[in-house]
Scaffold this active site. Structure first.
Site, mmCIF file in Angstrom:
data_model
loop_
_atom_site.group_PDB
_atom_site.id
_atom_site.type_symbol
_atom_site.label_atom_id
_atom_site.label_comp_id
_atom_site.label_asym_id
_atom_site.label_seq_id
_atom_site.Cartn_x
_atom_site.Cartn_y
_atom_site.Cartn_z
ATOM 1 N N HIS A 134 0.818 -1.212 0.000
ATOM 2 C CA HIS A 134 0.000 0.000 0.000
ATOM 3 C C HIS A 134 0.854 1.265 0.000
ATOM 4 O O HIS A 134 0.329 2.373 0.012
ATOM 5 C CB HIS A 134 -0.926 -0.023 1.226
ATOM 6 N N LYS A 136 3.289 4.390 -1.161
ATOM 7 C CA LYS A 136 3.423 5.267 -2.327
ATOM 8 C C LYS A 136 4.724 6.046 -2.156
ATOM 9 O O LYS A 136 4.773 7.054 -1.449
ATOM 10 C CB LYS A 136 2.252 6.235 -2.465
ATOM 11 N N ASP A 141 17.244 9.503 -8.346
ATOM 12 C CA ASP A 141 18.686 9.775 -8.260
ATOM 13 C C ASP A 141 19.182 9.874 -6.818
ATOM 14 O O ASP A 141 20.220 10.515 -6.560
ATOM 15 C CB ASP A 141 19.033 11.069 -9.018
ATOM 16 N N HIS A 313 -9.091 10.999 1.019
ATOM 17 C CA HIS A 313 -8.158 9.888 0.883
ATOM 18 C C HIS A 313 -6.872 10.145 1.671
ATOM 19 O O HIS A 313 -5.950 9.336 1.638
ATOM 20 C CB HIS A 313 -7.827 9.667 -0.606
ATOM 21 N N LYS A 315 -3.947 10.757 4.639
ATOM 22 C CA LYS A 315 -3.453 10.054 5.809
ATOM 23 C C LYS A 315 -2.399 10.939 6.458
ATOM 24 O O LYS A 315 -1.202 10.676 6.389
ATOM 25 C CB LYS A 315 -2.838 8.704 5.433
ATOM 26 N N ASP A 320 0.609 19.702 18.183
ATOM 27 C CA ASP A 320 1.211 20.962 18.650
ATOM 28 C C ASP A 320 1.702 21.775 17.459
ATOM 29 O O ASP A 320 1.026 21.813 16.429
ATOM 30 C CB ASP A 320 2.298 20.676 19.687
#
Length: 420
Positions: A134, A136, A141, A313, A315, A320
């Site tokens: 899952h 991404k 380089d 979608h 996350k 603080d």
């Protein structure tokens, strides 16, 4: 012409046992840029890939054959043809609809395409639902890295329509890129070379950076071996230290009791805790499950917003004025107990403020706020459904644990007609 597509059917690559047990520490002196939605993300990633001189490492859950996927394919092919090493690690479920022709073009150009845990359809239905790749991540380089929740699909762009997703990622330049590069290499099964700027961490680093200054970044990840709870523990630890504010924006919210308790405890001691949930879900069960927790949190002062403009979608979270996290991990049983995930922890005041302003505008302009005292309606029905949903979701990882575990192996496939 053969299509060489390597099938990775393991929770971790078998070739680098030392690398997979690493803990990545805090790295200072990084430049971090928040990228909101595909409009900000894709141009930055594609620009970096087009400028690549040596290597592109890519991991994604979803790659679709749409305008974003076709542009990515063309960029990767052009890079491979000019001598850049290109490794694309794709999930067998999320990318299971890619055509042989699409993969053939990549392979013939020299792109190393890897499919994590692929499976053919049974009666027209895919069966490889659980323990997904899952993450991404893109590293170019070993100089610039991208990580977040955005897949390579057109539904991350506003012009996709009402179903376009609201999401976040970050671009990182600086010492932390060496850790992301090393991690991506290790997970791809490629040979990992110790490079200048990267060092092995012999002991687990502290979840909370002790050094002063901005630009601190730490890579954390979840696997099914040594790092099962790292992302969840990072959330718990940050919330336990919260003093003024905490904002969590998460698409699929159904965490374990320890994290729920820490959210509630923070609110009880006066921290302004805000949760931003899906109000227009792409998975109805996710909204139903999250709502089972509302009363428990609302009664202790947690403010709950539902984002209603389009599917959420994201996350991301902040605590603080200097702690933030961005990545692929939802706060539900799939992400916290089954999937392979990766987040970055960030200690940077400017980035924290930028993320806060973005989430605050989202809550203020496009969300509905749940009332502290909701009127009971269809009480017995809600109680019965809530009980069933709660316990099914809570024990879901245990139930899936009865399924056969993956055996570590790398299997090259050289058939152009193979269904991937």
């Amino acid at each position: 012409m053969n299509v060489a597509v390597e099938h990775i059917a393991t929770d971790q690559p078998p070739d680098d046992a030392k690398a997979r047990d690493l803990d990545y520490g805090w790295q200072s002196g990084n430049q971090i840029e928040l990228l909101e939605n595909g409009e900000a993300y894709f141009p930055k990633v594609f620009e970096a890939m087009r400028a690549a001189q040596r290597e592109i490492l890519l991991e994604t859950f979803i790659l679709f054959e749409d305008k974003v996927g076709f542009e990515l394919k063309d960029i990767l092919i052009e890079a491979a043809q000019r001598g850049v090493t290109v490794v694309a690690s794709l999930d067998g479920f999320g990318c299971g609809e890619l055509s042989v022709a699409f993969l053939r073009e990549l392979a013939e150009a020299g792109v190393a395409v890897q499919m994590f845990d692929p499976a053919s359809k049974t009666l027209g239905i895919r069966t490889n639902w659980f323990r997904r790749l899952h993450r991404k991540i893109v590293v170019v380089d070993a100089a610039v890295a991208f990580i977040g929740g955005i897949n390579f699909s057109a539904d991350h762009l506003g012009d996709f329509g009402p179903e376009a997703k609201q999401d976040y990622a970050v671009q990182i330049v600086g010492p932390a890129v060496a850790d992301l590069h090393h991690f991506a290499l290790a997970q791809s099964g490629r040979q990992v070379r110790t490079r200048r700027g990267w060092r092995r961490r012999q002991q687990r680093p502290a979840l909370w950076a002790t050094s002063e200054g901005d630009g601190l970044v730490r890579l954390i990840y979840r696997d099914n071996v040594q790092h099962r709870d790292d992302i969840e523990e990072a959330y718990i630890h940050a919330l336990s230290k919260a003093r003024t504010r905490a904002v969590i924006a998460n698409a699929y919210f159904f965490p374990g009791y320890r994290l729920l308790r820490e959210i509630r405890n923070a609110a009880r001691r006066g921290v302004h805790v805000q949760l931003i949930m899906q109000g227009q879900p792409d998975v109805l069960l996710a909204k139903l499950a999250a709502r089972m927790l509302y009363d428990y949190l609302l009664k202790d002062g947690v403010v709950i917003h539902e984002y209603c403009q389009r599917p959420l979608h994201g996350k991301v979270a902040l605590v603080d004025d200097d702690w933030s996290t961005v990545g692929s991990s939802n706060l539900d049983p799939l992400s916290l107990a089954l999937n392979l995930e990766a987040n970055v922890l960030i200690r940077d005041r400017a980035f924290n403020q930028q993320l806060y302003e973005s989430l605050e505008a989202l809550a203020r302009n496009h969300c509905q706020t749940m009332p502290e005292k909701r009127k009971p309606r269809l009480w017995l029905w809600r109680l019965t459904v809530g009980f069933l949903v709660f316990h099914v979701m809570r024990h879901f990882p245990v139930l899936t644990g009865w399924l056969p575990a993956h055996k570590p192996r790398l299997k090259p496939i050289e058939s152009p007609a193979h269904d991937v």
